[in-house]
Scaffold this motif. Structure first.
Motif, mmCIF file in Angstrom:
data_model
loop_
_atom_site.group_PDB
_atom_site.id
_atom_site.type_symbol
_atom_site.label_atom_id
_atom_site.label_comp_id
_atom_site.label_asym_id
_atom_site.label_seq_id
_atom_site.Cartn_x
_atom_site.Cartn_y
_atom_site.Cartn_z
ATOM 1 N N LEU A 1 3.765 6.012 -2.963
ATOM 2 C CA LEU A 1 4.949 6.778 -3.372
ATOM 3 C C LEU A 1 6.187 5.893 -3.242
ATOM 4 N N PHE B 1 0.833 -1.201 0.000
ATOM 5 C CA PHE B 1 0.000 0.000 0.000
ATOM 6 C C PHE B 1 0.870 1.255 0.000
ATOM 7 N N ALA B 2 1.870 1.270 0.884
ATOM 8 C CA ALA B 2 2.752 2.431 0.988
ATOM 9 C C ALA B 2 3.606 2.567 -0.273
ATOM 10 N N ARG C 1 4.540 7.896 -8.198
ATOM 11 C CA ARG C 1 3.342 7.100 -7.960
ATOM 12 C C ARG C 1 2.927 6.594 -9.336
ATOM 13 N N ARG D 1 12.820 11.737 0.972
ATOM 14 C CA ARG D 1 11.816 12.781 0.710
ATOM 15 C C ARG D 1 12.282 14.128 1.247
ATOM 16 N N VAL E 1 13.303 6.191 3.345
ATOM 17 C CA VAL E 1 12.575 6.938 2.323
ATOM 18 C C VAL E 1 12.140 8.303 2.887
#
Lengths: 496, 447
Positions: B373, B368-369, B446, B438, B434
């Protein structure tokens, strides 16, 4: 089992849990009696250093789970300036719920990037929040529209908003939740996001949140998962919010001994069923009632002994599995999705941060023989009963020495306030003290800083509102000043 | 034995003697009433069937839903019975605390509604407890429910007064036991059985077992909670005693390992509570025996349900009972020094490295994560799966450089250390994960 349980001869105590600072203040000899002599009864005392320690514990829970974000102190729990100013000197942020609280926070040293405006808001509150650049936590799409119009009309800078969601659904078992007046149903997210996009020039959506009025961690876990799903929908539309605000409700453990709480509530049940003499004023049942021998209703009391409360509750909540995301922990879910965690503890952050002391005026028996202790305070000055918190006050003698079991025969008494109202009872239950108090002595309601100090206090009958004092320890001795005169750099005599 | 319907198999459960070498009582014969052998797995089959049966025809005509406040065996039996008659079933519960039962109910097609937890900001003037809300919903105009009402329904007690109780007397050759011991849940079985046994012989002693106050044993109420049960009458019991969950599990282990009775913790609690209650009485009997002729006494306890649903309940309380064999290539074996020495790379250098050498970028976060991204070109192997993979050996060629990515660089450091120890020459961990990537402004995509 015999139907009639013999009446308990032992006192049913509910001793307050005292951490070192509050215990030290209660053991500081003549300090409290002399403060009450000077400043009147009732008197509130707050401990600013304790709130900093509590904030550090919340921070540590974030650290354990490697989460970033902010802890927002829910200011409504206590009006004290000292507590707020002390927090401003840490990295904690603040959640303000009125124009007055916003002004107070700005004046205490919180920069707008550490302020979030929540709750029902009037235009002046919204304008000042927008003007200084605080974050606004919006309750409805109408509020977003109003805020956007305000920013445009006054040509203010684009402002950060969070939106509060409610009514989450999830797979599997349907979890019922109390309906809330606040928040936007998660099912209406699409409408909400269209509103956010329409106002993209003036509003910057930085996160979503919830605030559930429940002690149940499972309900909160469900809502947190709902927020992550909502944030993903935001990402899908090109928005980049990154905070999940899980509100407050981390709770406080008020009592020192689990066994006392269990015994008390069992005896209360027995009293309601008529198996023992009443424990309460005119048989009040705190929500329980006797229906032909069967117990009905629900105990309307705060769970005063909570082995897991405050920062530990947060820690446990974050470790719960996110059931609809394959069972990884909620903390992992936030971390992996690069989201920040916002919390809004109120009661839990002011745990152990203060007390209310009141002078004993009179000790007598009522016409029906009930022992009654009248105090120089009103019930709303230490509103424990109003919040369903059952916790015994501490009895201090004229010399400040704390009465302990064995000082005399234990005394079960009712506590009444100084209003000429039948309802002005400070406790509707019999409170067991180590001995019968004498006029002039003090009863101290410990750990009342959260909602039980100044949230409801009134000036009814021109009675005084408690003066508030900030106290702290320096090199082993106690210092104090009036609450409004406290700053984190305050030194006695104005020394640098 | 041939039956026309599975519901005919409810009841007539065996009464089995417990080996005296196990319980150690010298003058008392101890018998277990094996309610776990009912077709849906518990003593509640009797009450569920007896309570639901009269209303089923009318319910089928109106398309009613069967509804009950239950988080366990009653819900299970009612879900099956409702399903057999083409009806829906809804269970309303405070908290479903046994995950296996919850899943089983969903599998059986039940709706489950969990009532809200206690209010944090208490309003003492609001005494609307969840049960009041539940009853209001039941009496809503237009609602159509078959509410079996197990805590108040006399047909619950009746199922045992006409079934369980007489069966015990019959199997003891027409005699009532000297002691009858049952855990108190809805009080239906203990009240119904006690009534029959006392009619037979008023001297029978009835022991009700409850859970210790802050404890939790599935299907048993605590000393305070029993007062909320309409069927509970203190006069039913000569003694009410508390059992802890540790004792329940102890009893469960004895029954399972030494008696071949695969009982759940409630049955374990009944066994433990019975033996504890009888031990001193047995000693008294021994003293009396010296004087006169030998008299044998008997006791019966109820084994309520089966062990299988309580694996996670037991695991949480007694992890020692679930020994795991040592495993190969376990990141838990790494020393702090090995993890600290794991090859790592900061975001700017990682970007250059990706550009130059094209390492395989492995993102260890959840799908999902990852989908939300990720670093461009990364593949997603969620940590749990990666953990399984490395136990079998190196999952990459040693000629293929690898960059491991996790949220904050902790897990990736552990696996980088492990893969290095396993002989991979060029595996690196993304320092700070991560999140650091970021925060450094490096691109995330995505798909």
């Amino acid at each position: 089992m015999a139907a009639a349980v013999p009446p308990s001869v032992e006192p049913l105590s509910l001793e307050p849990r005292l951490e070192p600072q509050l215990a030290a203040l209660l053991g500081a000899g003549e300090l409290l009696p002399s403060l009450v002599d000077a400043l009147g009864s009732p008197l509130a005392v707050v401990l600013p250093d304790q709130i900093a320690e509590n904030a550090a514990r919340f921070r540590a829970a974030y650290g354990t789970h490697r989460l970033g974000g902010q802890v927002f102190y829910a200011h409504k729990a206590n009006r004290s300036s000292a507590l707020l100013r002390r927090l401003a000197a840490t990295d904690t942020a603040v959640d303000v719920a009125s124009l007055g609280e916003l002004q107070h926070a700005l004046g205490a040293g919180f920069a707008p990037d550490r302020i979030m405006a929540t709750g029902p808001k009037n235009r002046e509150f919204l304008w000042l929040a927008a003007r200084v650049g605080a974050t606004v936590n919006a309750d409805s799409t109408a509020e977003l529209d109003e805020l956007a119009a305000l920013v445009r009309a006054h040509q203010l800078a684009r402002m950060r908003v969070l939106v509060r969601l409610s009514a989450f659904d999830g797979p599997g078992v349907r979890v019922l939740t109390r309906p809330s007046r606040f928040g936007i149903p998660a099912g209406e997210l699409d409408t909400l996001l269209k509103t956010v996009e329409r106002h993209a020039d003036v509003l910057d959506l930085t996160g979503v949140g919830y605030h559930l009025d429940t002690t149940s961690a499972e309900e909160k876990a469900r809502a947190l998962e709902g927020c992550v799903r909502a944030l993903d929908a935001c990402r899908n539309r090109g928005l980049r919010p990154r905070a999940v605000d899980i509100g407050g409700g981390f709770g406080v453990n008020y009592l020192a001994h689990a066994a006392q709480w269990e015994r008390y509530t069992s005896e209360l049940t027995a009293a309601v069923l008529g198996h023992r003499p009443p424990l309460t004023w005119r048989g009040h049942g705190y929500g329980l009632r006797n229906d032909a021998g069967t117990l009905r209703g629900a105990l309307g009391l705060y769970p005063a002994h909570r082995p897991v409360a405050g920062a530990r509750y947060l820690d446990d909540l974050l470790a719960l599995p996110a059931a609809s995301f394959g069972g990884r922990s909620l903390a992992t879910l936030l971390l992996e999705n690069l989201y920040d965690l916002y919390t809004e503890p109120g009661r839990a952050l002011v745990d152990q941060c203060g007390l209310v002391a009141a002078r004993v005026l009179e000790v007598r028996r009522t016409d029906s023989g009930e022992p009654l202790v009248r105090l120089a305070m009103k019930a709303d000055d230490a509103a424990l009963e109003e919040h369903g918190v059952l916790m015994d006050p501490v009895l201090l003698g004229r010399d400040g020495a704390r009465a302990v079991a064995g000082d005399g025969p234990a005394a079960g008494v009712y506590l009444a306030g100084s209003l000429c109202l039948e309802a002005d009872l400070i406790t509707r239950r019999m409170v067991f003290l180590p001995r019968l108090p004498r006029p002039g002595e003090l009863l101290v309601f410990a750990n009342t800083a959260g909602y039980c100090m100044d949230f409801q206090t009134s000036r009814a009958q021109h009675q005084p509102v408690a003066r508030k004092v900030a106290a702290w320890q320096e090199e082993g001795s106690w210092r104090w000043c009036l609450d409004e005169q406290y700053w984190p750099i305050t030194r006695p005599g104005g020394e640098p | 034995m041939r039956y026309e319907s599975i519901t005919e198999a409810i009841g007539n459960t065996p009464l089995v003697r417990i080996d005296p070498a196990v319980h150690g009582l010298r003058h008392i014969d101890l018998y277990a009433k094996l309610e776990l052998l009912n077709p849906f797995g518990s003593v509640k089959d009797r009450a569920a069937w007896n309570m639901a049966r009269p209303g089923l025809t009318a319910a089928a005509e109106h398309g009613s839903q069967v509804v009950e406040l239950s988080s366990g065996n009653t819900a299970k039996a009612l879900a099956v019975i409702a399903g057999m008659h083409g009806l829906g079933f809804k269970s309303v519960t405070n908290r479903m605390r046994i995950p296996e039962i919850k899943d089983l109910l969903l599998l059986l097609g039940a709706d489950i509604e969990e009532l809200p937890g206690q209010s944090e900001c208490l309003d003492p003037t609001n005494t609307d407890d969840p049960l009041t809300l539940f009853h209001r919903e039941l009496s809503d105009p237009g609602s159509s429910y078959l509410h079996t009402d197990q805590y108040f329904n006399p047909r619950n007690t009746e199922a045992h007064a006409t079934g369980t109780g007489p069966e015990i007397v019959k199997d003891l050759d027409g005699r009532a036991p000297d002691w009858f011991v049952a855990c108190v849940g809805t009080a239906g079985s203990s009240t119904g059985v006690a009534r029959v046994l006392r009619e037979h012989d008023p001297r029978v002693q009835v022991v009700g077992l409850v859970a210790a106050k802050s404890d939790f044993i599935p299907g048993i109420r605590t000393l305070d909670e029993v007062h909320e049960v309409g069927l509970f009458d203190p006069a039913t019991y000569d003694t009410v005693a508390a059992v802890t969950s540790d004792e329940a599990i102890e009893g469960m282990l004895t029954l399972a390992r030494r008696c071949g009775i695969l009982a759940g913790p409630t049955g374990g609690a009944a066994y433990y509570g019975t033996v504890r209650h009888l031990r001193s009485l047995d000693a008294e009997l021994a003293e009396q025996q010296g004087a006169g002729p030998a008299v044998r006494r008997s006791a019966v306890f109820i084994v309520c349900d089966r062990i299988e649903s309580y694996l996670s309940y037991t695991k949480r309380r007694r992890p020692d009972l679930f020994r795991q064999p040592p495993r190969r290539n376990d990141p838990a074996d790494l020393t702090d020094a090995e993890i600290a020495a794991a090859p790592a790379v900061e975001t700017p250098d990682a970007q250059k490295w990706i550009e130059r050498d094209r390492p395989l970028v492995v993102d260890l976060r959840s799908p999902f994560a990852y989908a939300a991204l990720h670093i461009e070109g990364a593949i997603n192997i969620v940590d749990e799966l990666f953990d399984e993979l490395v136990r079998g050996g190196l999952p990459f060629s040693t000629r293929q450089p690898v960059l491991l990515v996790c949220p904050v660089g902790e897990q990736s450091a552990r696996y980088a250390a492990l893969l290095t120890r396993m002989g991979h020459p060029d595996v690196r961990s993304l320092t700070g994960g991560v999140i650091a990537w970021r925060d450094a402004g490096a691109p995330l995509v995505r798909d």
